[in-house]
Design an enzyme around this catalytic site. Sequence first.
Site, short mmCIF file in Angstrom:
data_model
loop_
_atom_site.label_atom_id
_atom_site.label_comp_id
_atom_site.label_asym_id
_atom_site.label_seq_id
_atom_site.Cartn_x
_atom_site.Cartn_y
_atom_site.Cartn_z
N SER A 240 -15.52 -31.37 -61.04
CA SER A 240 -15.91 -30.03 -61.14
C SER A 240 -16.21 -29.82 -62.91
CB SER A 240 -14.92 -29.07 -60.80
OG SER A 240 -15.07 -27.76 -61.49
N HIS B 281 -19.51 -31.37 -58.74
CA HIS B 281 -19.21 -29.90 -58.24
C HIS B 281 -19.59 -28.80 -59.29
CE1 HIS B 281 -16.94 -27.22 -55.82
NE2 HIS B 281 -16.63 -26.77 -56.81
N ASP C 159 -19.42 -25.09 -60.56
CA ASP C 159 -18.79 -23.98 -60.07
C ASP C 159 -19.67 -22.64 -60.70
OD1 ASP C 159 -16.46 -24.23 -58.57
OD2 ASP C 159 -15.64 -25.51 -60.41
N MET D 23 -19.76 -18.59 -61.33
CA MET D 23 -19.07 -17.42 -60.98
C MET D 23 -19.64 -16.24 -61.79
SD MET D 23 -15.34 -18.79 -61.72
CE MET D 23 -14.64 -20.68 -61.70
N HIS E 206 -20.84 -24.43 -55.95
CA HIS E 206 -19.84 -23.44 -55.17
C HIS E 206 -20.17 -22.14 -55.73
CE1 HIS E 206 -15.16 -22.47 -54.79
NE2 HIS E 206 -16.00 -21.85 -54.21
N MET F 276 -19.14 -18.85 -56.34
CA MET F 276 -18.21 -17.47 -56.43
C MET F 276 -19.03 -16.49 -56.71
SD MET F 276 -15.19 -19.99 -57.49
CE MET F 276 -16.42 -21.30 -58.10
N MET G 132 -10.05 -23.46 -50.20
CA MET G 132 -9.67 -23.13 -51.59
C MET G 132 -8.03 -23.67 -51.43
SD MET G 132 -11.99 -22.48 -53.50
CE MET G 132 -11.08 -22.27 -54.94
N GLY H 139 -11.48 -18.62 -58.86
CA GLY H 139 -11.73 -17.96 -60.14
C GLY H 139 -11.50 -18.60 -61.49
N PHE H 140 -10.45 -19.65 -61.41
CA PHE H 140 -10.20 -20.15 -62.67
C PHE H 140 -9.77 -21.86 -62.18
CE2 PHE H 140 -9.49 -15.79 -63.61
CZ PHE H 140 -10.29 -15.53 -64.52
N GLY H 141 -9.94 -22.66 -63.26
CA GLY H 141 -9.55 -24.02 -63.14
C GLY H 141 -8.03 -23.95 -63.66
N GLY H 142 -7.25 -25.14 -63.37
CA GLY H 142 -6.20 -25.31 -64.07
C GLY H 142 -4.98 -24.65 -63.19
N ASP I 272 -10.32 -27.50 -52.87
CA ASP I 272 -10.73 -27.33 -54.14
C ASP I 272 -9.50 -26.61 -55.00
OD1 ASP I 272 -11.97 -26.51 -56.55
OD2 ASP I 272 -13.77 -25.49 -55.71
N GLY I 273 -9.06 -27.05 -55.94
CA GLY I 273 -8.03 -26.27 -56.66
C GLY I 273 -6.94 -27.36 -56.80
N GLY J 264 -11.16 -30.89 -61.01
CA GLY J 264 -11.57 -30.50 -62.35
C GLY J 264 -10.65 -30.87 -63.61
#
Length: 220
Positions: A9, A33, A35, A37, A66, A68, A137, A142-145, A175-176, A197
Amino acid sequence: MSDNVIAPSILAADFARLADEARAVEEAADWLHVDVMDYHFVPNLTIGLPVVQSLRKATTLPFDCHLMIADPARWAPAYAEAGAYNVTFHAEAATDPVAIAKDLRAAGSRAGLAIDRDTPVDGYLELLPHFDLLLIMTIKAGFGGQAFLPEMLDKVRTARRHVDAGHLELRIEVDGGVAEDTIAACAEAGADAFVAGTAVYGAQDPAAAVRKLRAIATNG
Ligand code: DX5
Ligand code: ZN
């Protein structure tokens, strides 16, 4: 369809060097990937169509977009027209997911349906013949990490049983929080596409990180 797909990602990449970051995983990864948003469907804001169009020319990797975003019926087909291999939109944002899937396929891409953390998968299983990919998911979108949520794997198991029983041609993507310590459990639950990611772009050698993830997903 048994081979695993690893999709780094670019959310975790350096946005000032996106072309280089894409090329850094070109030899090792299957998909890139992307993202998208919109600050409405999720509180975060990332990139949109102009960046996807430009980046498309910079790498040979297929794009796994992806979205969002709110109102995917209006915006999703443009990502297919921009050359995305697969376009995934969120079930929570769509009033008629099957109609969007048809539009995506007509526009030249595969169609993916994403299920966020708080959405049960059961109500969407009957729609899967219209899709090429189901994204479960394993965090809140909404957020990586963020930390991986192992309880999401129940949804992966449910979907895998349904896909196998119906002999559907469909990938199940997670994903995530997918990383060296979580990817084996995802594969075991029945996922065959893995977004990563931080685990890829946070590593010293992103291509080596992709190879390691693939080895663990395949061999446990
Ligand atoms: C978050 C995105 C993910 C994100 C994953 O909503 O959909 O694709 O990049 O990041 P990591 O792998 O760091 O959890
Ligand atoms: Zn994503």
